[in-house]
Design a protein around this motif. Structure first.
Motif, PDB file in Angstrom:
ATOM      1  N   UNK A 144       0.849  -1.190   0.000  1.00  0.00           N
ATOM      2  CA  UNK A 144       0.000   0.000   0.000  1.00  0.00           C
ATOM      3  C   UNK A 144       0.886   1.242   0.000  1.00  0.00           C
ATOM      4  N   UNK A 145       0.646   2.113  -0.980  1.00  0.00           N
ATOM      5  CA  UNK A 145       1.360   3.379  -1.087  1.00  0.00           C
ATOM      6  C   UNK A 145       0.330   4.501  -1.120  1.00  0.00           C
ATOM      7  N   UNK A 146       0.387   5.357  -0.107  1.00  0.00           N
ATOM      8  CA  UNK A 146      -0.538   6.476   0.031  1.00  0.00           C
ATOM      9  C   UNK A 146       0.206   7.784  -0.248  1.00  0.00           C
ATOM     10  N   UNK A 154      -6.131  16.177  -1.867  1.00  0.00           N
ATOM     11  CA  UNK A 154      -6.537  14.841  -2.303  1.00  0.00           C
ATOM     12  C   UNK A 154      -5.515  13.796  -1.863  1.00  0.00           C
ATOM     13  N   UNK A 155      -6.007  12.591  -1.631  1.00  0.00           N
ATOM     14  CA  UNK A 155      -5.149  11.438  -1.341  1.00  0.00           C
ATOM     15  C   UNK A 155      -5.250  10.450  -2.499  1.00  0.00           C
ATOM     16  N   UNK A 156      -4.125   9.839  -2.817  1.00  0.00           N
ATOM     17  CA  UNK A 156      -4.054   8.818  -3.859  1.00  0.00           C
ATOM     18  C   UNK A 156      -3.592   7.523  -3.178  1.00  0.00           C
ATOM     19  N   UNK A 157      -4.340   6.457  -3.354  1.00  0.00           N
ATOM     20  CA  UNK A 157      -3.982   5.166  -2.766  1.00  0.00           C
ATOM     21  C   UNK A 157      -3.627   4.209  -3.896  1.00  0.00           C
ATOM     22  N   UNK A 158      -2.427   3.633  -3.801  1.00  0.00           N
ATOM     23  CA  UNK A 158      -1.955   2.681  -4.798  1.00  0.00           C
ATOM     24  C   UNK A 158      -1.796   1.320  -4.121  1.00  0.00           C
ATOM     25  N   UNK A 178     -10.973   7.319   3.675  1.00  0.00           N
ATOM     26  CA  UNK A 178     -10.240   6.430   2.771  1.00  0.00           C
ATOM     27  C   UNK A 178     -10.354   5.023   3.335  1.00  0.00           C
ATOM     28  N   UNK A 179     -10.990   4.152   2.592  1.00  0.00           N
ATOM     29  CA  UNK A 179     -11.222   2.787   3.047  1.00  0.00           C
ATOM     30  C   UNK A 179     -10.022   1.914   2.686  1.00  0.00           C
ATOM     31  N   UNK A 184      -3.264  -4.543   3.975  1.00  0.00           N
ATOM     32  CA  UNK A 184      -2.468  -4.920   5.147  1.00  0.00           C
ATOM     33  C   UNK A 184      -2.646  -3.953   6.316  1.00  0.00           C
ATOM     34  N   UNK A 185      -3.061  -2.710   6.054  1.00  0.00           N
ATOM     35  CA  UNK A 185      -3.268  -1.772   7.162  1.00  0.00           C
ATOM     36  C   UNK A 185      -4.675  -1.857   7.729  1.00  0.00           C
ATOM     37  N   UNK A 186      -5.634  -2.353   6.967  1.00  0.00           N
ATOM     38  CA  UNK A 186      -6.975  -2.687   7.444  1.00  0.00           C
ATOM     39  C   UNK A 186      -7.570  -1.616   8.347  1.00  0.00           C
ATOM     40  N   UNK A 187      -7.692  -0.398   7.806  1.00  0.00           N
ATOM     41  CA  UNK A 187      -8.293   0.689   8.580  1.00  0.00           C
ATOM     42  C   UNK A 187      -9.025   1.634   7.649  1.00  0.00           C
ATOM     43  N   UNK A 188      -9.857   2.466   8.249  1.00  0.00           N
ATOM     44  CA  UNK A 188     -10.507   3.544   7.528  1.00  0.00           C
ATOM     45  C   UNK A 188      -9.849   4.836   8.008  1.00  0.00           C
ATOM     46  N   UNK A 189      -9.267   5.571   7.077  1.00  0.00           N
ATOM     47  CA  UNK A 189      -8.526   6.784   7.409  1.00  0.00           C
ATOM     48  C   UNK A 189      -9.421   8.002   7.204  1.00  0.00           C
TER      49      UNK A 189
END
Length: 197
Positions: A144-146, A154-158, A178-179, A184-189
């Motif tokens: 996961x790359x945020x 804005x946030x970009x999740x890769x 951000x779901x 692997x981080x299994x969280x809602x940001x």
């Protein structure tokens, strides 16, 4: 150490055909003052001053990771990790490593143990975060790359790295959650308090 000593060392190092990452970071440690982030991307040293908005965004992501994994999790900020490719000594804004990860024989963290990286865009180095660093993180198979961009708001999740690229990208404007469940981080940001620049 005087300026003459540093310049003499620098001239001696320049006689080599190619500097090693260790040589670059030795020079960086001697010349770069605190409050300046410095890293080596594809053999070039990049430096930017740390700013308040930058740190506030890092803190918010860090606290979310602490809440999810505890403060004992291996989460670090601005710590050198050598990545694949030609002279890539990155110092991610945030990196979470696998439980039980241990430094190598040189005392450095291994990129193979990195599960999550967050980079907050700085005006002077943003192209690295969207370009060569994103490619390198995908090649290293960082799950996961945020990217947090305070200029775009804005946030970009890769996610889903394969064959040197991320196959999945999602974008979320500041203010929306951000779901990251199912990763692997299994969280809602939550991003409702993310400041813009």
């Amino acid at each position: 150490m005087t300026v003459v000593d540093v310049l003499t060392d620098r001239i001696e190092m320049a006689d080599d055909d190619e500097w090693s990452l260790d040589q670059w970071f030795e020079l960086i440690e001697r010349l770069v003052p605190e409050g300046i982030k410095a890293e080596v991307v594809e053999g070039a040293v990049h430096m930017v001053p740390q700013r308040n908005v930058h740190w506030q965004l890092i803190r918010r992501v860090l606290y979310a990771l602490d809440d999810r994994f505890s403060r004992d999790a291996l989460v670090m900020t601005d710590v050198r990790i050598d990545f694949p490719g030609d002279q890539n000594g990155f110092c991610p804004d945030l990196a979470k490593l696998k439980d039980g990860a241990k430094p190598d024989e040189n005392g450095r963290w291994r990129y193979q143990d990195v599960e999550f990286i967050a980079e907050v865009i700085s005006r002077g180095t943003g192209l690295n975060d969207y370009g060569p660093k994103k490619t390198t993180y995908a090649e290293a198979e960082v799950p996961v790359y945020l990217i947090v961009d305070p200029y775009q708001g804005r946030c970009h999740v890769h996610t889903d790295p394969k064959d040197g690229e991320y196959r999945t990208e999602s974008k979320s404007d500041f203010g929306k959650e951000i779901d990251l469940t199912g990763t692997v981080v299994d969280l809602v940001l939550a991003t409702d308090t993310f400041p813009r620049d």
